[in-house]
Motif scaffolding. Structure first.
Motif, short mmCIF file in Angstrom:
data_model
loop_
_atom_site.label_atom_id
_atom_site.label_comp_id
_atom_site.label_asym_id
_atom_site.label_seq_id
_atom_site.Cartn_x
_atom_site.Cartn_y
_atom_site.Cartn_z
N GLN A 329 -19.77 24.64 -12.85
CA GLN A 329 -18.89 23.68 -11.98
C GLN A 329 -17.58 23.46 -12.76
O GLN A 329 -17.61 23.23 -13.94
CB GLN A 329 -19.52 22.58 -11.40
CG GLN A 329 -20.94 22.96 -10.52
CD GLN A 329 -21.40 21.66 -10.00
OE1 GLN A 329 -20.98 20.81 -9.37
NE2 GLN A 329 -22.79 21.21 -10.35
N TRP A 331 -14.83 20.39 -12.64
CA TRP A 331 -14.81 18.82 -12.03
C TRP A 331 -13.34 18.56 -12.54
O TRP A 331 -13.09 18.42 -13.61
CB TRP A 331 -15.77 17.91 -12.71
CG TRP A 331 -17.00 18.26 -12.37
CD1 TRP A 331 -17.62 18.91 -11.16
CD2 TRP A 331 -18.34 17.66 -12.89
NE1 TRP A 331 -19.00 19.11 -11.24
CE2 TRP A 331 -19.52 18.18 -12.09
CE3 TRP A 331 -18.41 16.85 -13.89
CZ2 TRP A 331 -20.85 17.84 -12.60
CZ3 TRP A 331 -19.76 16.53 -14.39
CH2 TRP A 331 -20.87 16.96 -13.76
N ALA A 335 -13.80 14.70 -8.69
CA ALA A 335 -15.06 14.97 -8.70
C ALA A 335 -15.93 14.40 -9.66
O ALA A 335 -17.04 13.99 -9.51
CB ALA A 335 -15.09 16.75 -9.33
N ASP A 338 -17.69 11.20 -8.97
CA ASP A 338 -18.93 11.25 -8.24
C ASP A 338 -20.21 11.77 -9.18
O ASP A 338 -21.30 11.81 -8.77
CB ASP A 338 -18.92 12.20 -7.09
CG ASP A 338 -17.99 11.59 -5.83
OD1 ASP A 338 -17.94 10.47 -5.51
OD2 ASP A 338 -17.23 12.46 -5.15
N ASN A 339 -19.72 12.30 -10.40
CA ASN A 339 -20.63 12.71 -11.27
C ASN A 339 -21.00 12.07 -12.56
O ASN A 339 -22.03 12.34 -13.21
CB ASN A 339 -20.30 14.31 -11.30
CG ASN A 339 -20.69 15.12 -10.19
OD1 ASN A 339 -21.64 15.31 -9.77
ND2 ASN A 339 -19.52 15.64 -9.48
#
Length: 473
Positions: A329, A331, A335, A338-339
Motif C-alpha cells: 500500500q 500511505w 492515511a 489511521d494506520n
C-alpha cells in the motif's frame, strides 16, 4: 541535612498511603540515589523535600520531614524554593517563560538578584554546560532532552543548597547523561546535597554516596558507597534494579536493517525532507528502509530529529510530504493517521478520560467493538491491562498515577488500537527493571501478532533486550 522521621503520606482522595513509615537521613553534601519500581514512592519522597507536598499535592502527612532544620510543610513555597532546587520528571511542567534564556534567569529574578549578576550567571551556566546552541530558543521548539538540559541549567544558576532530581535522564542522550553526572560531581564538591529518584542508575553510580531501594512505599534496603563499589548486574537484578553497566545506545550489538540480508520484508519511508524553520532541515532522507514485523530502535543525540521522525511517520506534521510504502500500500500523511499509533514522549498529551479502563476502551477500533458484547469488551480491556500490570489501577484517574504508570496506560491504548504500526517515543523513560522487561516482552508479543514496532529510545538496556534492528539518526 535532610531527615525523614517515620513518615507516612496518603494523597488526598486515595485510600492507601504512597509512603509508609519512611525514616532516612541524608547528610549535608551527600548524593543519595533513590530507586525502585514505578509507583513505589520515589517522586513522593522528593515532593516532601521541595515542599510540593503539602503546598501543591495535598493529603495526610504523619511523621516529620526536616530540610536544613526547617519543615518544608511550614515554610512558604517561595522561601523553600530559594533553598531547594528541583528538576521534574516532565520538565515542561516547571517552565514559566517561553524562551530558554529567560527561563534560566527566571528564578534569579524571583530572588531579587541584581540584573548584572543575573546576566553573568546565565552566561556562565550556558558556558559551563555547553548550552550555547540552545540559548535564546523557544522552549516549545526544543526536544524532550533539550528541555531537560534547560531545567538542569535553571537549578544550576539558582545555586540552592539542596537539589532534587526526579528521573533527570529520562529523555537525555548518552553524552548529556555523562555531562549531568559531571555537574553532580561539581555540586558535591561545592557541598550541595543531592537527592535523585531514578530508574537508570548506571550513569550516576560513581557519584552516589548512598543507594536507597524502595518498594510499595517503603524503604527495603540501603547500600552505602562501599557496597556499591562492587555491585554487578546480577546483584542489581536481585534488588529489582536496572543494569549498573553504562552503554551508549548506538554501540549496542544490534544490526542495522539490510534489505538484502534480512529475513524480514521491507517497508520504506520515501522523500522525507522536513524542517520547522525556513531554510533549516531537520530530516533529509531520500529513502529509509525498515523491517516489517520487527522491532526497530531509533537512536541519536538530543535534537537530531527522532521525535520529528515519529511525528512525520504518524502523519502529525501537516507540512510533511513523505510517502510510506507498506505491505503493498501507499500511505500519504492522512492515511498514516489511521494506520500508525504513536505513544508520545509526554503521555499527558494523550490521556483524556477519568479512568484507566476508559482510556483503553476509547482506543479500541470501532469496527471491533461494534460486534462485541459488554462482557467481551470488558474482558478485552482487562486482558490488556493485566498484560501491563495495570489491572489494579483500572478505575484510577490516569492523572493521579506516577509517570511510569501513565506511560503504561498509553502503551495499553496503543495495544488496544489494533493498528499495524505502533511507534513509541521514549516509552521506558519512567519504568523500572520489572516493567521494562514486561514492556520488552509486550513488544515481542506485538510482533508475534503481526505488528511492526518503531521505538525511539536512549535506553540501551531496552535495545539489548528487545530490538531486532537499529536505526541511527
Amino acid at each position: 541535612m535532610i531527615n525523614f522521621d517515620h513518615v507516612t503520606f496518603t494523597y488526598e482522595g486515595q485510600s492507601s498511603p504512597s509512603l509508609t513509615d519512611v525514616s532516612l537521613q541524608v547528610p549535608r553534601g551527600a548524593c543519595v540515589l533513590v530507586s525502585g519500581p514505578s509507583g513505589c514512592g520515589k517522586s513522593t519522597l522528593l515532593r516532601l523535600v521541595n515542599g510540593l507536598i503539602p503546598h501543591f499535592y495535598e493529603g495526610m502527612l504523619e511523621g516529620h520531614v526536616l530540610v536544613e532544620g526547617t519543615a518544608p510543610s511550614d515554610a512558604p513555597l517561595y522561601d523553600q524554593a530559594s533553598r531547594t532546587g528541583s528538576v521534574f520528571q516532565n520538565p515542561r511542567t516547571q517552565f514559566y517563560t517561553t524562551d530558554t534564556t529567560s527561563e534560566i534567569a527566571f528564578a534569579l529574578e524571583n530572588q531579587g538578584i541584581p540584573a548584572p549578576q543575573i546576566i553573568g550567571r546565565v552566561e556562565q551556566v550556558a558556558c559551563d554546560m555547553g548550552l550555547a546552541p540552545l540559548m535564546d530558543r523557544s522552549l516549545f521548539a526544543l526536544s524532550g532532552g533539550e528541555k531537560q538540559k534547560i531545567a538542569c541549567a535553571c537549578v544550576n544558576a539558582a545555586q540552592p543548597d539542596v537539589i532534587v532530581l526526579d528521573e533527570p535522564t529520562a529523555n537525555l542522550d548518552y553524552d548529556a547523561s555523562l555531562a549531568l553526572a559531571q555537574l553532580i560531581a561539581e555540586w558535591k564538591r561545592c557541598g550541595k546535597t543531592v537527592l535523585i529518584a531514578e530508574h537508570r542508575i548506571a550513569w550516576v553510580l560513581d557519584q552516589v554516596t548512598q543507594l536507597v531501594i524502595m518498594n510499595d512505599g517503603r524503604i527495603t534496603d540501603v547500600l552505602d558507597a562501599a557496597s556499591l563499589a562492587g555491585v554487578d548486574a546480577g546483584r542489581c537484578r536481585a534488588h529489582g534494579l536496572r543494569t549498573p553497566v553504562l552503554a551508549s545506545p548506538d554501540a549496542v550489538d544490534i544490526p542495522r536493517f539490510d534489505l538484502e540480508a534480512s529475513r524480514h520484508e521491507a517497508w520504506s519511508v520515501d522523500d522525507l525532507h522536513f524542517g520547522y524553520d525556513k531554510g533549516k532541515t531537520v530530516l533529509d532522507f531520500n529513502r529509509i528502509d525498515l523491517a516489517k514485523g520487527a522491532i526497530t530502535a531509533v537512536v541519536g543525540r538530543n535534537g537530531r530529529g527522532k521525535t520529528t521522525f515519529l511525528r512525520c511517520l504518524t502523519g502529525l506534521e501537516r507540512k510533511d510530504r513523505s510517502i510510506v510504502h507498506f505491505d503493498g500500500q501507499i500511505w500519504d500523511r492522512k492515511a498514516r493517521l489511521d494506520n500508525v499509533f504513536l505513544v508520545r514522549q509526554d503521555v499527558n498529551c494523550q490521556l483524556f478520560t477519568q479512568s484507566v479502563a476508559e482510556e483503553v476502551e476509547i482506543s479500541l477500533p470501532p469496527a471491533e467493538t461494534a460486534s462485541m458484547s459488554d462482557e467481551e469488551r470488558t474482558d478485552r480491556i482487562n486482558s490488556i491491562l493485566s498484560s501491563l500490570d495495570l489491572a489494579d489501577l483500572a478505575q484510577r484517574d490516569p492523572f493521579t498515577l506516577s509517570g511510569g504508570q501513565k506511560q503504561r496506560v498509553a502503551v495499553a491504548c496503543a495495544v488496544a488500537s489494533g493498528r499495524p504500526i505502533i511507534a513509541f517515543d521514549e516509552p521506558t523513560s519512567g519504568l523500572g527493571l520489572d516493567h521494562m522487561l514486561r514492556f520488552a516482552d509486550l513488544l515481542r508479543r506485538l510482533v508475534e501478532q503481526g505488528r511492526t514496532v518503531i521505538v525511539v529510545t536512549h535506553d540501551a538496556e531496552l535495545i539489548q533486550t528487545a530490538a531486532d534492528y537499529l536505526l541511527v539518526l
